[in-house]
Write an enzyme that holds these catalytic residues in place. Structure first.
Site, PDB file in Angstrom:
ATOM      1  N   SER A  51       0.987  -1.080  -0.154  1.00 12.42           N
ATOM      2  CA  SER A  51       0.131   0.126   0.399  1.00 12.42           C
ATOM      3  C   SER A  51       0.540   0.960  -0.029  1.00 12.42           C
ATOM      4  O   SER A  51       1.777   1.625   0.413  1.00 12.42           O
ATOM      5  CB  SER A  51      -1.109   0.146   1.119  1.00 12.42           C
ATOM      6  OG  SER A  51      -1.133   1.245   1.478  1.00 12.42           O
ATOM      7  N   TYR A  64      -2.356  -1.843   9.830  1.00 11.12           N
ATOM      8  CA  TYR A  64      -2.023  -1.555   8.433  1.00 11.12           C
ATOM      9  C   TYR A  64      -1.063  -0.868   7.951  1.00 11.12           C
ATOM     10  O   TYR A  64      -0.486  -1.608   7.298  1.00 11.12           O
ATOM     11  CB  TYR A  64      -3.450  -1.086   7.886  1.00 11.12           C
ATOM     12  CG  TYR A  64      -3.426  -0.600   6.268  1.00 11.12           C
ATOM     13  CD1 TYR A  64      -4.237  -1.856   5.651  1.00 11.12           C
ATOM     14  CD2 TYR A  64      -2.997   0.098   6.049  1.00 11.12           C
ATOM     15  CE1 TYR A  64      -4.170  -2.058   4.325  1.00 11.12           C
ATOM     16  CE2 TYR A  64      -3.290  -0.846   4.217  1.00 11.12           C
ATOM     17  CZ  TYR A  64      -4.185  -1.273   3.829  1.00 11.12           C
ATOM     18  OH  TYR A  64      -4.142  -0.946   2.253  1.00 11.12           O
TER      19      TYR A  64
END
Length: 264
Positions: A145, A158
């Protein structure tokens, strides 16, 4: 679309919806047989699986597995290899998320994130590599990401796991140099998936604003283009990495972030 991956066999984890499903579609369009994976029972996915197989004229299978459990990851690889007699392409896409500050973050959710977002990728890679080495060819893509390069509050699970995936990618790339096996990390920005769509809808509801305003405000501190990254374009990047032109790209971190990192 040219069938650049005709005859290849792929496993995409976390692929019954959102970005994972778009990756399955992209690989199938390129002629690749695919095993989908998710938590849903097979009956819940059957119509979708059959439609994809019929549309793209390739074999599409489904394997239910809870990737937080090491034994189920091993079973997923075993079943995938048995169903398709090989694993040429592995896309680690499965992910879980939780929002909380670090001092209030539930320990069980932290452990789940480590298991699904990171350890599952470690296990799928270590178990797939011998299969790829016997075939003399392999492509591994870890879905990281933009948050592997920037941080944000209340996203410790995350940000941490997506950053760690980049390190895992680099090590695997160095350990497979010269074997016609590549390993890369793709780092999307904000993609319009069911997850982000829910976030936008929540903003519309809680703040009584229209869709265009909610999207603009959601993306304001993220992507200078002011639009979501198209999940289908992320899928096409993965197809490119797995195709003939991608053979010399390995150990790379490839952002598709609509200018996010450039503006940060």
């Amino acid at each position: 679309m040219p069938k650049t991956l005709s005859g290849k066999k792929a496993l995409v984890t976390g692929s019954t919806g959102g970005l994972g499903l778009e990756i399955v579609k992209g690989l199938a369009r390129a002629g690749c047989a695919v095993v989908m994976n998710g938590l849903e029972p097979p009956a819940a996915v059957e119509a979708q699986r059959a439609a994809l197989a019929n549309e793209h004229d390739v074999a599409i299978h489904y394997c239910q597995a809870d990737l937080s459990r090491e034994a189920e990851v091993a079973r997923l690889i075993e079943r995938t290899n048995a169903q398709m007699t090989g694993i040429d392409i592995l896309v680690n896409n499965a992910v879980v998320r939780h929002f909380a500050t670090i001092d209030t973050f539930p320990v069980e959710r932290w452990n789940e994130a480590l298991a699904v977002n990171l350890s599952a990728a470690f296990h799928t890679i270590r178990l797939s590599l011998p299969i790829m080495r016997r075939a003399g060819w392999g492509r591994i893509v870890n879905m990281s990401s933009v948050y592997s390069s920037v941080a944000i509050a209340q996203r410790v699970d995350y940000v941490t796991t997506k950053t760690a995936l980049v390190g895992l990618t680099r090590v695997v790339a160095m350990e497979t140099v010269g074997e016609d096996i590549t390993c890369n990390a793709v780092c999307p920005g904000a993609v319009l998936t069911p997850y982000s769509d829910n976030r936008v809808n929540e903003m519309m509801r809680t703040r009584n604003i229209d869709r265009a305003t909610a999207e603009r405000e959601f993306l304001a501190k993220r992507q200078p283009t002011g639009r979501f990254v198209d999940a289908a374009n992320v899928a096409e990047l993965i197809v490119f990495l797995c195709g003939p032109a991608g053979r010399d790209i390995t150990g790379s971190t490839l952002p598709m972030d609509a200018g996010w990192l450039a503006a940060d």
